[in-house]
Structures are given as C-alpha cells and as structure tokens.
Design a protein around this motif. Structure first.
Motif, PDB file in Angstrom:
ATOM      1  N   ARG A  14       0.903  -1.080   0.037  1.00  0.00           N
ATOM      2  CA  ARG A  14       0.113  -0.090   0.007  1.00  0.00           C
ATOM      3  C   ARG A  14       1.027   1.345   0.078  1.00  0.00           C
ATOM      4  NH1 ARG A  14      -4.613   2.168   2.484  1.00  0.00           N
ATOM      5  NH2 ARG A  14      -4.885   4.104   2.023  1.00  0.00           N
ATOM      6  N   ASP A  70       0.392   3.926  -2.928  1.00  0.00           N
ATOM      7  CA  ASP A  70       0.155   5.329  -2.837  1.00  0.00           C
ATOM      8  C   ASP A  70       1.275   6.333  -3.372  1.00  0.00           C
ATOM      9  OD1 ASP A  70      -2.047   3.948  -1.803  1.00  0.00           O
ATOM     10  OD2 ASP A  70      -1.871   5.205   0.270  1.00  0.00           O
ATOM     11  N   LYS A 117       3.260   5.597  -5.595  1.00  0.00           N
ATOM     12  CA  LYS A 117       3.898   5.306  -6.880  1.00  0.00           C
ATOM     13  C   LYS A 117       5.316   5.093  -7.143  1.00  0.00           C
ATOM     14  CE  LYS A 117      -0.123   7.836  -8.924  1.00  0.00           C
ATOM     15  NZ  LYS A 117      -0.792   8.031  -7.822  1.00  0.00           N
ATOM     16  N   THR A 175       1.534   4.126  10.900  1.00  0.00           N
ATOM     17  CA  THR A 175       0.700   3.772   9.821  1.00  0.00           C
ATOM     18  C   THR A 175      -0.588   4.216  10.365  1.00  0.00           C
ATOM     19  OG1 THR A 175       0.526   1.729  10.446  1.00  0.00           O
ATOM     20  CG2 THR A 175       2.231   1.949   9.001  1.00  0.00           C
ATOM     21  N   ALA A 197       0.523   9.484   6.708  1.00  0.00           N
ATOM     22  CA  ALA A 197      -0.302  10.262   6.040  1.00  0.00           C
ATOM     23  C   ALA A 197       0.218  11.862   6.400  1.00  0.00           C
ATOM     24  CB  ALA A 197      -1.891  10.222   6.658  1.00  0.00           C
ATOM     25  N   LEU A 221       1.679  11.133   2.355  1.00  0.00           N
ATOM     26  CA  LEU A 221       0.906  10.104   1.741  1.00  0.00           C
ATOM     27  C   LEU A 221      -0.554  10.053   2.252  1.00  0.00           C
ATOM     28  CD1 LEU A 221       3.134   7.046   1.405  1.00  0.00           C
ATOM     29  CD2 LEU A 221       2.446   8.832  -0.407  1.00  0.00           C
ATOM     30  N   GLY A 240      -4.088  10.022   3.230  1.00  0.00           N
ATOM     31  CA  GLY A 240      -5.131   8.914   3.431  1.00  0.00           C
ATOM     32  C   GLY A 240      -4.664   7.667   3.933  1.00  0.00           C
ATOM     33  N   TYR A 241      -3.481   7.488   3.960  1.00  0.00           N
ATOM     34  CA  TYR A 241      -2.797   6.393   4.332  1.00  0.00           C
ATOM     35  C   TYR A 241      -2.999   6.009   5.588  1.00  0.00           C
ATOM     36  CZ  TYR A 241       1.034   2.552   4.855  1.00  0.00           C
ATOM     37  OH  TYR A 241       1.580   1.404   4.915  1.00  0.00           O
TER      38      TYR A 241
END
Length: 203
Positions: A87, A91, A93, A142, A157, A161, A163-164
């Motif tokens: 993930r 997220d 990339k 996380t 987040a 990132l 929304g993580y």
C-alpha cells in the motif's frame, strides 16, 4: 540449501455426504462485548541505523531514483506487514522489492543487520527498545494519529501520503450457539488488567 521431503502415500475415496440436518454448523459467533471496539494497533515504519534517508520524503526520493532497489521485509506473503508495504508503494507510486520471511522476528533481525532496508513493525514491544537503543530508525506510524510512545514520529499520512491508514485489529470468535456462561467467561478473561490497559494505551 537443497532439501528433499517425501510425501506419505494417500488414497482418495468418494466423500460421503451427510444429510443437511446432520451436518455440523461451522458458523461462528462474535465474542466481543456489545458496544466494544476492537483494539487497533499501528505499525511503525523503521529501517536500520545506517539507512541514509532522514524522513519519508527522502525515502520516496531514493525509491524514485532507484526503482526496485529498495527492499522491505515482512513476516510473510499476504501478512498485514506485506500489505502495508504494498500500500505504501502504491500510494507513493514507487517500486519496492518485497522480501518475505517466516515470521516477524526474523524479518526485524535482518533489518537491524542491514539485510533489508525497511520494515513495518507490527510489534511495538519488539521495535521500541531497538529504536531507543539507536539500532533502528523510526520514520512514521501507519495509523492516522501519532503514538504516545513515539510523539516525535509523524504519521505516514502527514509525511506526504494523505489517506494512508493501516492498522491491525483483533477480535474473538467462538462456535455458534456457545452457552452464555462460556461467552461471559471468555469476554471477562479477554479484558486487560489495569496495568495492561495503560501499556496498550501507551503503545
């Protein structure tokens, strides 16, 4: 290492089908207290002490400069630690190389010894002493909130990132039709003692 294992002989026979009324009921019932919330546990993104990046942004910069070069260890393929790493890469990339181990202890030990770059530690009890001893770097947690035990470590987040959010949660189930006294005993014994509750809140 080469190995050889022999498979014991086996024979197949037609499966006897019981009448529906005689088949065991394999459905389970939840033993969580009504209105209770299953405890959620955050993972901690860590690396060995000599890993060059100083924060998540620098990890991602390095990963983009060297696609597939950075590795992350996990406790096994399909584990929550593996999924957290996938993930993270998706997220951001970026391409990270997954190294599955047979258990979290082996994975964590190899990160400390620089055999792998990154690890999403699911056991704060194992990771925190190594972080405090300077054998691991903690980059982010996380969950969506910081850990009281690591107040200076940001969330993933907040590290670029948005929304993580990856957390573990635990529940208890038992056989359908479990007697009420059995349910109550299990629920009572699953509640932490006051000292354990304080430890859990800190972690």
């Amino acid at each position: 290492m080469n190995g050889h294992a022999s498979r014991p002989p086996c024979a197949a026979s037609p499966r006897a089908r019981l009448p529906r009324s005689e088949r065991p009921d394999r459905r389970a019932s939840c033993l969580c207290q009504e209105g209770s919330v299953a405890p959620r546990v955050s993972l901690i993104l860590v690396s060995h002490a000599d890993f060059a990046p100083r924060n998540v942004a620098e990890i991602l910069t390095l990963a983009r400069a060297k696609p597939g070069a950075l590795t992350f260890a996990s406790s096994g393929a399909g584990s929550v630690i593996h999924l957290a790493g996938e993930r993270f890469g998706a997220d951001a990339k970026v391409s990270l190389r997954h190294i599955p181990y047979k258990g979290g202890g082996a994975a964590l030990n190899d990160v400390v010894s620089k055999q792998a770059d990154l690890y999403f530690a699911a056991s704060a009890r194992s990771a925190l002493p190594l972080i405090k001893a300077g054998k691991l770097k903690a980059y982010a947690v996380t969950s969506t909130e910081r850990l009281p035990a690591l107040p200076s470590v940001p969330t993933v987040a907040d590290s670029g990132l948005p929304g993580y959010d990856v957390t573990l949660w635990y529940g208890i189930v038992g056989p359908k039709g479990m007697p009420p006294e059995g349910r109550q005993t299990t629920q009572r014994r699953s509640e932490p003692h006051p000292g354990e509750a304080r430890d859990r809140d800190q972690v």
